[in-house]
Design a protein around this motif. Structure first.
Motif, mmCIF file in Angstrom:
data_model
loop_
_atom_site.group_PDB
_atom_site.id
_atom_site.type_symbol
_atom_site.label_atom_id
_atom_site.label_comp_id
_atom_site.label_asym_id
_atom_site.label_seq_id
_atom_site.Cartn_x
_atom_site.Cartn_y
_atom_site.Cartn_z
ATOM 1 N N MET A 11 0.848 -1.212 0.000
ATOM 2 C CA MET A 11 0.000 0.000 0.000
ATOM 3 C C MET A 11 0.880 1.258 0.000
ATOM 4 S SD MET A 11 -3.013 -1.040 2.712
ATOM 5 C CE MET A 11 -3.655 0.636 2.818
ATOM 6 N N SER A 12 1.882 1.275 0.868
ATOM 7 C CA SER A 12 2.775 2.438 0.947
ATOM 8 C C SER A 12 3.487 2.659 -0.372
ATOM 9 C CB SER A 12 3.862 2.229 1.997
ATOM 10 O OG SER A 12 3.296 2.085 3.235
ATOM 11 N N ALA A 39 2.498 7.053 -6.596
ATOM 12 C CA ALA A 39 1.532 8.015 -7.145
ATOM 13 C C ALA A 39 1.698 9.405 -6.521
ATOM 14 C CB ALA A 39 0.114 7.493 -6.923
ATOM 15 N N GLY A 40 2.747 9.586 -5.741
ATOM 16 C CA GLY A 40 2.954 10.898 -5.116
ATOM 17 C C GLY A 40 1.950 11.201 -4.018
ATOM 18 N N ARG A 41 1.423 10.145 -3.404
ATOM 19 C CA ARG A 41 0.457 10.341 -2.322
ATOM 20 C C ARG A 41 1.086 9.910 -1.006
ATOM 21 N NH1 ARG A 41 -4.625 7.006 -3.231
ATOM 22 N NH2 ARG A 41 -5.495 8.538 -1.800
ATOM 23 N N SER A 42 0.485 10.376 0.083
ATOM 24 C CA SER A 42 0.962 9.940 1.384
ATOM 25 C C SER A 42 0.271 8.632 1.759
ATOM 26 C CB SER A 42 0.645 11.024 2.414
ATOM 27 O OG SER A 42 0.684 10.453 3.689
ATOM 28 N N TYR A 64 -11.699 1.268 -14.600
ATOM 29 C CA TYR A 64 -12.862 1.363 -13.716
ATOM 30 C C TYR A 64 -12.560 2.303 -12.551
ATOM 31 C CZ TYR A 64 -14.675 -2.573 -16.320
ATOM 32 O OH TYR A 64 -15.136 -3.383 -17.325
ATOM 33 N N PHE A 65 -11.362 2.160 -11.990
ATOM 34 C CA PHE A 65 -10.983 3.032 -10.875
ATOM 35 C C PHE A 65 -10.933 4.484 -11.337
ATOM 36 C CE2 PHE A 65 -8.463 -0.877 -9.291
ATOM 37 C CZ PHE A 65 -9.602 -1.393 -8.688
ATOM 38 N N ARG A 66 -10.428 4.683 -12.551
ATOM 39 C CA ARG A 66 -10.366 6.034 -13.095
ATOM 40 C C ARG A 66 -11.755 6.628 -13.275
ATOM 41 N NH1 ARG A 66 -5.470 6.302 -17.398
ATOM 42 N NH2 ARG A 66 -4.057 6.116 -15.628
ATOM 43 N N GLN A 67 -12.659 5.762 -13.740
ATOM 44 C CA GLN A 67 -14.041 6.214 -13.931
ATOM 45 C C GLN A 67 -14.660 6.665 -12.616
ATOM 46 O OE1 GLN A 67 -17.444 4.293 -15.951
ATOM 47 N NE2 GLN A 67 -15.868 2.950 -16.801
ATOM 48 N N LEU A 68 -14.435 5.893 -11.559
ATOM 49 C CA LEU A 68 -15.042 6.245 -10.271
ATOM 50 C C LEU A 68 -14.485 7.587 -9.792
ATOM 51 C CD1 LEU A 68 -17.133 4.904 -8.329
ATOM 52 C CD2 LEU A 68 -15.198 4.408 -6.830
ATOM 53 N N CYS A 69 -13.186 7.758 -9.975
ATOM 54 C CA CYS A 69 -12.543 9.006 -9.598
ATOM 55 C C CYS A 69 -13.139 10.182 -10.409
ATOM 56 C CB CYS A 69 -11.046 8.869 -9.863
ATOM 57 S SG CYS A 69 -10.065 10.004 -8.932
ATOM 58 N N ILE A 96 -4.939 2.291 -5.522
ATOM 59 C CA ILE A 96 -4.289 3.377 -4.769
ATOM 60 C C ILE A 96 -3.624 4.354 -5.743
ATOM 61 C CG2 ILE A 96 -2.393 3.903 -3.173
ATOM 62 C CD1 ILE A 96 -3.164 1.253 -1.694
ATOM 63 N N GLU A 97 -3.003 3.828 -6.782
ATOM 64 C CA GLU A 97 -2.416 4.723 -7.793
ATOM 65 C C GLU A 97 -3.481 5.623 -8.414
ATOM 66 O OE1 GLU A 97 0.761 1.317 -9.134
ATOM 67 O OE2 GLU A 97 -0.210 2.456 -10.731
#
Ligand SMILES: *Cc1c(COP(=O)(O)O)cnc(C)c1O
Length: 237
Positions: free
Chosen positions: A17-18, A24-27, A182-187, A215-216
């Motif tokens: 996960m980390s 993706a440049g996220r914490s 699909y994840f992109r669509q939800l976003c 997560i990405e």
């Protein structure tokens, strides 16, 4: 499953996960692990709590009720929160409101109204996610894209409901990259509603096979069962 295997699995999931978040440049703190305990015995769940997991997901109300009672008996000041991730029937809305901190699977106005009614009686503001169905072949449940507008208007007008975000279950693919669209669509749906004044900070997407990709793509909650608790309950087809 041995304590060591459980601990190793949990460590591996957090590590992945980390890694995905940083890629993706996220914490990493932006993403909550929801440990899915369907078909997992209560004593194993207790060991997971002892290891440090705090958020659990169940997909059936009755199974959750028994498990939550068992765990509460062992630790009265339980630090644990429970999410309902499976389909909810209206006639179980009352029990669901009693048991769950977050109901991730709201997919109709009728269900939202039932939850709102019981939440009002309980003096609770029930947190929910809207489950969105993005494709024909995916799980039977979830609101279709055509009906989201209506549902969104309804839930944001219900006093005892707090809508925190969106959830989806893409069709199963061997290759997790196939889940990415699909994840992109939800976003994208989340962003579109944000532009219209509906704030939906939480995105629950990604399971054992594809949580890194989710997560990405912006997941704030991943629902992981098999990668933590093993395959032992998988139904072989
Ligand atoms: C079972 C289940 C999960 C977890 O699936 P795994 O592949 O075991 O990680 C996630 N979300 C929902 C809705 C589920 O029913």
């Amino acid at each position: 499953m041995s304590d060591k295997d459980l601990l190793d699995n949990i460590k591996t999931v957090f590590k992945r996960m980390s890694h995905a978040a940083m890629k993706a440049g996220r914490s990493p703190e932006e993403v909550t692990l929801v440990a899915v305990t369907k078909n997992v015995a209560g004593d194993v769940v207790r060991r997971a709590v002892e290891i440090g997991l705090r958020v659990f997901g169940e997909n059936r109300v009755q199974e959750a009720k028994d498990k939550i009672a068992l765990l509460k008996a062992g630790m009265p000041a339980s630090p644990v929160t429970w999410h309902l991730i499976g389909h909810l029937q209206k006639n179980k809305a009352r029990t669901a409101v009693e048991l769950f901190d977050l109901i991730q699977s709201v997919d109709s106005v009728d269900l939202a109204e039932a939850i709102n009614r019981h939440a009002a009686k309980e003096g609770k503001r029930q947190k929910i996610l809207i489950q969105v169905k993005l494709s024909e072949e995916e799980a039977k449940h979830g609101v279709t894209k055509d009906n989201i507008d209506k549902l969104m208007d309804a839930v944001f007008n219900l006093e005892n409901i707090e809508t925190e975000g969106l959830m989806t279950i893409p069709p199963y693919f061997e290759d997790p990259e196939m889940s990415r669209p699909y994840f992109r669509q939800l976003c994208g749906i989340r962003d579109r509603y944000k532009g219209r004044g509906f704030d939906l900070p939480e995105l629950s997407m990604g399971m054992s096979n594809d949580f890194a990709v989710a997560i990405e793509e912006g997941a704030t909650m991943v629902r992981v069962g098999t990668a933590i608790f093993g395959e032992r309950n998988a139904v072989k087809k």
